[in-house]
Design a protein around this motif. Structure first.
Motif, PDB file in Angstrom:
ATOM      1  N   ILE A   9     -10.468  -2.320 -14.933  1.00 14.48           N
ATOM      2  CA  ILE A   9      -9.149  -1.976 -14.418  1.00 14.48           C
ATOM      3  C   ILE A   9      -8.759  -3.030 -13.393  1.00 14.48           C
ATOM      4  CG2 ILE A   9      -7.759  -0.309 -13.134  1.00 14.48           C
ATOM      5  CD1 ILE A   9      -9.456   1.901 -14.264  1.00 14.48           C
ATOM      6  N   PHE A  10      -7.663  -3.720 -13.656  1.00 14.86           N
ATOM      7  CA  PHE A  10      -7.123  -4.699 -12.727  1.00 14.86           C
ATOM      8  C   PHE A  10      -5.926  -4.067 -12.039  1.00 14.86           C
ATOM      9  CE2 PHE A  10      -9.120  -6.932 -16.248  1.00 14.86           C
ATOM     10  CZ  PHE A  10      -9.984  -7.801 -15.579  1.00 14.86           C
ATOM     11  N   SER A  11      -5.956  -3.995 -10.717  1.00 10.50           N
ATOM     12  CA  SER A  11      -4.916  -3.238 -10.022  1.00 10.50           C
ATOM     13  C   SER A  11      -4.441  -3.929  -8.753  1.00 10.50           C
ATOM     14  CB  SER A  11      -5.413  -1.830  -9.688  1.00 10.50           C
ATOM     15  OG  SER A  11      -6.550  -1.881  -8.848  1.00 10.50           O
ATOM     16  N   LEU A  12      -3.259  -3.537  -8.323  1.00 13.08           N
ATOM     17  CA  LEU A  12      -2.673  -3.974  -7.062  1.00 13.08           C
ATOM     18  C   LEU A  12      -2.547  -2.746  -6.175  1.00 13.08           C
ATOM     19  CD1 LEU A  12      -1.385  -6.451  -5.631  1.00 13.08           C
ATOM     20  CD2 LEU A  12       0.836  -5.596  -6.428  1.00 13.08           C
ATOM     21  N   LYS A  13      -3.113  -2.809  -4.961  1.00 13.84           N
ATOM     22  CA  LYS A  13      -3.129  -1.665  -4.058  1.00 13.84           C
ATOM     23  C   LYS A  13      -2.385  -2.006  -2.776  1.00 13.84           C
ATOM     24  CE  LYS A  13      -7.641  -0.180  -5.802  1.00 13.84           C
ATOM     25  NZ  LYS A  13      -7.209   1.038  -6.477  1.00 13.84           N
ATOM     26  N   VAL A  14      -1.669  -1.011  -2.234  1.00 16.66           N
ATOM     27  CA  VAL A  14      -0.944  -1.172  -0.971  1.00 16.66           C
ATOM     28  C   VAL A  14      -1.494  -0.159   0.021  1.00 16.66           C
ATOM     29  CG1 VAL A  14       1.305  -1.205   0.141  1.00 16.66           C
ATOM     30  CG2 VAL A  14       1.097  -1.910  -2.241  1.00 16.66           C
ATOM     31  N   PHE A  15      -1.749  -0.590   1.262  1.00 15.15           N
ATOM     32  CA  PHE A  15      -2.371   0.275   2.276  1.00 15.15           C
ATOM     33  C   PHE A  15      -1.348   0.694   3.321  1.00 15.15           C
ATOM     34  CE2 PHE A  15      -5.549  -2.525   0.493  1.00 15.15           C
ATOM     35  CZ  PHE A  15      -6.610  -1.683   0.218  1.00 15.15           C
ATOM     36  N   PHE A  16      -1.216   2.012   3.531  1.00 16.13           N
ATOM     37  CA  PHE A  16      -0.330   2.547   4.540  1.00 16.13           C
ATOM     38  C   PHE A  16      -1.148   3.414   5.498  1.00 16.13           C
ATOM     39  CE2 PHE A  16       2.387   1.982   0.776  1.00 16.13           C
ATOM     40  CZ  PHE A  16       3.413   1.217   1.316  1.00 16.13           C
ATOM     41  N   GLY A  17      -1.100   3.094   6.782  1.00 13.07           N
ATOM     42  CA  GLY A  17      -1.798   3.916   7.765  1.00 13.07           C
ATOM     43  C   GLY A  17      -1.207   5.314   7.837  1.00 13.07           C
ATOM     44  N   VAL A  18      -2.064   6.336   7.766  1.00 11.32           N
ATOM     45  CA  VAL A  18      -1.604   7.721   7.801  1.00 11.32           C
ATOM     46  C   VAL A  18      -1.870   8.324   9.175  1.00 11.32           C
ATOM     47  CG1 VAL A  18      -1.846  10.016   6.778  1.00 11.32           C
ATOM     48  CG2 VAL A  18      -2.000   7.968   5.329  1.00 11.32           C
ATOM     49  N   PHE A  19      -3.124   8.277   9.621  1.00  6.77           N
ATOM     50  CA  PHE A  19      -3.461   8.769  10.960  1.00  6.77           C
ATOM     51  C   PHE A  19      -4.804   8.173  11.370  1.00  6.77           C
ATOM     52  CE2 PHE A  19      -5.205  11.842   7.958  1.00  6.77           C
ATOM     53  CZ  PHE A  19      -6.514  12.044   8.426  1.00  6.77           C
ATOM     54  N   SER A  20      -5.159   8.342  12.612  1.00  8.49           N
ATOM     55  CA  SER A  20      -6.464   7.897  13.105  1.00  8.49           C
ATOM     56  C   SER A  20      -6.980   8.941  14.074  1.00  8.49           C
ATOM     57  CB  SER A  20      -6.348   6.526  13.781  1.00  8.49           C
ATOM     58  OG  SER A  20      -5.426   6.577  14.860  1.00  8.49           O
ATOM     59  N   PHE A  21      -8.294   8.937  14.280  1.00  4.62           N
ATOM     60  CA  PHE A  21      -8.885   9.904  15.197  1.00  4.62           C
ATOM     61  C   PHE A  21     -10.155   9.319  15.813  1.00  4.62           C
ATOM     62  CE2 PHE A  21     -10.353  10.776  10.910  1.00  4.62           C
ATOM     63  CZ  PHE A  21     -11.721  10.878  11.053  1.00  4.62           C
TER      64      PHE A  21
END
Length: 255
Positions: free
Chosen positions: A243-255
């Motif tokens: 599987i060749f894919s393009l991923k985008v990262f969005f920060g949701v929360f941190s703790f």
């Protein structure tokens, strides 16, 4: 929401800790246990990272599914089935802690526009096999996977890029529709089923227009079992796909 506070409420009775503080303490303890133990194996220094927050990111993705092996072969009448290439859409959650060389990710993916091609021969009595007529069918197909991966990040490169490798285990579900055109010979067609899955691969994460984007190449290994109740037989074939894919990262929360 109430159930999530039951454990901190119990701590209140024991140690008199406020709900929010106790809840944060539990989340930090669990994340430290999950993220810092692998770091110890890799020679990390957990004591220096206790003050760092754990970031959780949403990871939508889109890609292309590339099979490299046949799905199965049946004997009477002889036929073989092969998955064709198709699109893949996914959504994951990625937990990481700054400074650690490892992180964790859980991803669900589903194929789009996938088909299985079944090719078989109709045995004719008294005729050699090369003279048997060949029939071909298309079966609408869908594959769904849920996978947990351990990612290893060797270090950041120039321009904020970050290469990584990963390995994981998961679950894979096959679903098949009605063949087209309808079968008049009696071939054995693919059956819905589930299987365990081994996942592995590598990717490169880079900053693009204020967000982080990764190109990733992943491999999959599992087995597909076909049961022939009429013949009282079953066949297990190894499956391997990329599987060749393009991923985008969005920060949701941190703790």
């Amino acid at each position: 929401m109430t159930r999530e506070l039951e454990a901190p409420t119990f701590l209140n009775r024991v140690a008199g800790v406020p709900n929010r503080v106790a809840g944060a303490w539990i989340l930090r303890a669990v994340s430290a246990a999950v993220l810092l133990v692998p770091a110890g194996w890799l020679g990390g220094a957990p004591g220096a990272l206790n003050a760092q927050e754990v970031e959780v990111r949403a990871v939508p993705s889109a890609g292309w599914f590339v099979p490299t092996s046949r799905l199965y072969r049946s004997d009477l009448p002889p036929a073989r089935a092969e998955l064709q290439g198709g699109g893949v859409l996914g959504l994951g959650l990625h937990a990481l802690q700054e400074g650690l060389p490892v992180s964790l990710r859980v991803t669900a993916e589903r194929t789009v526009g996938l088909e299985t091609r079944v090719t078989g021969q109709n045995p004719l009595i008294g005729q050699p096999e090369e003279a048997w007529p060949t029939h071909e069918y298309v079966v609408p197909s869908r594959i769904t996977t849920v996978t947990g991966d351990l990612l290893v990040h060797p270090g950041r490169g120039e321009l904020g890029s970050s290469a990584y490798v990963f390995v994981g285990l998961g679950w894979k579900s096959y679903r098949f529709g009605q063949e087209e055109p309808p079968d008049e010979v009696g071939f054995k067609f693919p059956e819905d089923g589930t299987s365990g899955r081994v996942h592995y691969g590598a990717g490169l994460e880079v900053p693009v227009a204020g967000v982080r984007v990764a190109g990733e190449a992943g491999g999959n290994f599992n087995r597909f079992v076909l049961v022939d109740e009429e013949q009282g037989l079953s066949r297990s074939d190894a499956q391997h796909e990329f599987i060749f894919s393009l991923k985008v990262f969005f920060g949701v929360f941190s703790f």
